[in-house]
Design a protein around this motif. Structure first.
Motif, PDB file in Angstrom:
ATOM      1  N   ALA A  51      32.560  41.797  38.170  1.00  0.00           N
ATOM      2  CA  ALA A  51      31.880  42.482  39.276  1.00  0.00           C
ATOM      3  C   ALA A  51      31.816  41.612  40.529  1.00  0.00           C
ATOM      4  N   GLY A  52      31.835  40.281  40.332  1.00  0.00           N
ATOM      5  CA  GLY A  52      31.760  39.377  41.472  1.00  0.00           C
ATOM      6  C   GLY A  52      33.105  38.852  41.944  1.00  0.00           C
ATOM      7  N   ALA A  53      34.197  39.329  41.323  1.00  0.00           N
ATOM      8  CA  ALA A  53      35.531  38.807  41.650  1.00  0.00           C
ATOM      9  C   ALA A  53      36.285  39.765  42.570  1.00  0.00           C
ATOM     10  N   THR A  54      37.219  39.224  43.346  1.00  0.00           N
ATOM     11  CA  THR A  54      38.092  40.073  44.169  1.00  0.00           C
ATOM     12  C   THR A  54      39.497  40.182  43.575  1.00  0.00           C
ATOM     13  N   ALA A  55      39.972  39.095  42.932  1.00  0.00           N
ATOM     14  CA  ALA A  55      41.289  39.109  42.289  1.00  0.00           C
ATOM     15  C   ALA A  55      41.146  38.408  40.937  1.00  0.00           C
ATOM     16  N   ALA A  56      41.367  39.154  39.840  1.00  0.00           N
ATOM     17  CA  ALA A  56      41.113  38.632  38.494  1.00  0.00           C
ATOM     18  C   ALA A  56      42.385  38.646  37.665  1.00  0.00           C
ATOM     19  N   LEU A  57      42.519  37.639  36.805  1.00  0.00           N
ATOM     20  CA  LEU A  57      43.665  37.505  35.902  1.00  0.00           C
ATOM     21  C   LEU A  57      43.138  37.279  34.497  1.00  0.00           C
ATOM     22  N   LEU A  71      41.856  43.653  42.726  1.00  0.00           N
ATOM     23  CA  LEU A  71      43.113  43.407  42.003  1.00  0.00           C
ATOM     24  C   LEU A  71      42.794  42.822  40.638  1.00  0.00           C
ATOM     25  N   THR A  72      43.342  43.424  39.582  1.00  0.00           N
ATOM     26  CA  THR A  72      43.225  42.851  38.239  1.00  0.00           C
ATOM     27  C   THR A  72      44.610  42.866  37.581  1.00  0.00           C
ATOM     28  N   VAL A  73      44.995  41.713  37.049  1.00  0.00           N
ATOM     29  CA  VAL A  73      46.286  41.554  36.377  1.00  0.00           C
ATOM     30  C   VAL A  73      46.016  40.964  35.000  1.00  0.00           C
ATOM     31  N   ALA A  74      46.830  41.328  34.009  1.00  0.00           N
ATOM     32  CA  ALA A  74      46.721  40.741  32.671  1.00  0.00           C
ATOM     33  C   ALA A  74      48.094  40.265  32.222  1.00  0.00           C
ATOM     34  N   THR A  75      48.121  39.178  31.445  1.00  0.00           N
ATOM     35  CA  THR A  75      49.370  38.724  30.845  1.00  0.00           C
ATOM     36  C   THR A  75      49.281  38.839  29.323  1.00  0.00           C
ATOM     37  N   GLU A  76      50.449  39.003  28.695  1.00  0.00           N
ATOM     38  CA  GLU A  76      50.543  39.023  27.232  1.00  0.00           C
ATOM     39  C   GLU A  76      51.957  38.637  26.855  1.00  0.00           C
ATOM     40  N   ALA A 109      46.111  32.316  43.619  1.00  0.00           N
ATOM     41  CA  ALA A 109      46.188  33.783  43.731  1.00  0.00           C
ATOM     42  C   ALA A 109      44.926  34.495  43.243  1.00  0.00           C
ATOM     43  N   PHE A 110      44.108  33.832  42.423  1.00  0.00           N
ATOM     44  CA  PHE A 110      42.974  34.520  41.775  1.00  0.00           C
ATOM     45  C   PHE A 110      41.680  33.740  41.953  1.00  0.00           C
ATOM     46  N   ASP A 111      40.567  34.480  42.058  1.00  0.00           N
ATOM     47  CA  ASP A 111      39.264  33.797  42.077  1.00  0.00           C
ATOM     48  C   ASP A 111      38.577  33.849  40.714  1.00  0.00           C
ATOM     49  N   LEU A 112      39.145  34.607  39.755  1.00  0.00           N
ATOM     50  CA  LEU A 112      38.644  34.607  38.375  1.00  0.00           C
ATOM     51  C   LEU A 112      39.833  34.663  37.425  1.00  0.00           C
ATOM     52  N   VAL A 113      39.890  33.714  36.492  1.00  0.00           N
ATOM     53  CA  VAL A 113      40.850  33.759  35.390  1.00  0.00           C
ATOM     54  C   VAL A 113      40.028  33.802  34.100  1.00  0.00           C
ATOM     55  N   SER A 114      40.378  34.704  33.194  1.00  0.00           N
ATOM     56  CA  SER A 114      39.620  34.855  31.951  1.00  0.00           C
ATOM     57  C   SER A 114      40.572  34.876  30.764  1.00  0.00           C
ATOM     58  N   PRO A 143      40.501  27.678  45.383  1.00  0.00           N
ATOM     59  CA  PRO A 143      39.357  26.765  45.448  1.00  0.00           C
ATOM     60  C   PRO A 143      38.048  27.556  45.397  1.00  0.00           C
ATOM     61  N   GLY A 144      37.142  27.112  44.527  1.00  0.00           N
ATOM     62  CA  GLY A 144      35.884  27.829  44.308  1.00  0.00           C
ATOM     63  C   GLY A 144      35.970  28.871  43.213  1.00  0.00           C
ATOM     64  N   GLY A 145      37.194  29.171  42.717  1.00  0.00           N
ATOM     65  CA  GLY A 145      37.374  30.157  41.652  1.00  0.00           C
ATOM     66  C   GLY A 145      37.047  29.576  40.286  1.00  0.00           C
ATOM     67  N   SER A 146      36.875  30.461  39.287  1.00  0.00           N
ATOM     68  CA  SER A 146      36.425  30.035  37.958  1.00  0.00           C
ATOM     69  C   SER A 146      37.326  30.553  36.844  1.00  0.00           C
ATOM     70  N   TYR A 147      37.424  29.735  35.796  1.00  0.00           N
ATOM     71  CA  TYR A 147      38.001  30.155  34.511  1.00  0.00           C
ATOM     72  C   TYR A 147      36.837  30.428  33.579  1.00  0.00           C
ATOM     73  N   PHE A 148      36.799  31.634  32.974  1.00  0.00           N
ATOM     74  CA  PHE A 148      35.706  32.035  32.093  1.00  0.00           C
ATOM     75  C   PHE A 148      36.327  32.551  30.802  1.00  0.00           C
ATOM     76  N   ALA A 149      36.021  31.910  29.668  1.00  0.00           N
ATOM     77  CA  ALA A 149      36.762  32.242  28.447  1.00  0.00           C
ATOM     78  C   ALA A 149      35.944  31.977  27.185  1.00  0.00           C
ATOM     79  N   GLN A 150      36.339  32.667  26.128  1.00  0.00           N
ATOM     80  CA  GLN A 150      35.839  32.346  24.785  1.00  0.00           C
ATOM     81  C   GLN A 150      37.016  31.843  23.971  1.00  0.00           C
TER      82      GLN A 150
END
Length: 262
Positions: free
Chosen positions: A52-58, A81-86, A121-126, A144-151
């Motif tokens: 909800a707080g991100a503008t471009a997420a991966l 923008l939301t992108v996923a890799t697999e 390219a992204f401000d959130l990577v999960s 810069p200022g972006g975050s990686y958030f993961a389990q």
């Protein structure tokens, strides 16, 4: 007393466990035949708040897209923008079908290739349960200022089941994916770890079909697992579950949030 299903024949249960499709990252088939405690932090709900707080997420190694789909569905607002890799072809197709209605682009990107995205390219990577976190690539694609958030899956996860089939494992296998080592690797890539929490969680397998399906689905637990190759161990474990009740193991999970300095 044993589980009602434990009175079915070994052959019947093994055939069932061997027939269930393994694509996607949906574990609903295990309902009633295996249980796993969940981490207290509730990753998918927490990810919804981050989105909800991100503008471009991966989302990396998205599997069949189930966790990202849930999180986007529960986010107060979605990123522009939301992108996923697999990396695994059957999951790429499944994730694309599930996530396309949400406007998510799914990119086939085998591990551990460099990510096919520009620097910053992204401000959130999960990621939920990546096979491995490639910290230098994560740091590169974060702005810069972006975050990686993961389990992440932690050390010696489900080691009781692994060692039942493979025997005692060396320390580097038992203690791989240690959260302290991951913190050091993230920091070496230039990220600042702002949150790191670890928990050990109880797993119960109520019948041998659940064991077979689990080992076919989570292929790195017992590499090269087939029913034929491990039939004696499976038969013996089937009898043990019948006589003693569920086979108990423990998973380890850690939540990690790392920020790229501004």
């Amino acid at each position: 007393m044993g589980h009602p299903r434990s009175h079915r024949s070994f052959e019947d249960l093994v055939a069932e466990g061997a027939a269930v499709p393994t694509d996607g990252w949906d574990f609903s088939w295990f309902e009633g035949r295996a249980t796993e405690a969940r981490p207290s932090w509730g990753y998918a709900v927490s990810l919804a708040q981050k989105l909800a707080g991100a503008t471009a997420a991966l989302d990396l190694q998205t599997g069949g897209g189930e966790v990202l789909d849930f999180a986007l569905g529960h986010a107060p607002k979605a990123p522009a923008l939301t992108v996923a890799t697999e990396g695994w072809a059957p999951n790429v197709a499944k994730a694309a079908a599930l996530l396309r209605p949400r406007g998510v682009a799914v990119v086939a990107s085998p591990e551990p290739d460099p990510l096919p995205f520009a620097d910053g390219a992204f401000d959130l990577v999960s990621s939920r349960h990546p096979v491995q976190a490639h910290w230098t690539e994560i740091a590169r694609v974060l702005e810069p200022g972006g975050s990686y958030f993961a389990q992440h899956v932690g050390p010696h996860s489900v080691v009781e089941l692994v060692e039942y089939f493979l025997g005692p494992q060396p320390d580097d296998v038992r203690n791989g994916r240690d959260p302290k080592r991951e913190r050091a690797d993230a920091e070496a890539a230039g990220l600042e770890v702002v949150d790191l929490r670890a928990e050990e969680l109880r797993i119960e397998f109520h019948d041998i079909a659940a064991v077979v399906h689990f080992l076919r689905k989570v292929i790195w637990m017992v590499p090269g697992f087939t029913v034929e190759a491990y039939e004696p161990q499976l038969r013996s474990l089937h009898r043990r579950i019948q006589d003693e009740g569920p086979f108990v193991a423990h998973s380890t999970r850690h939540l990690i949030e790392a920020r790229k300095p501004r």
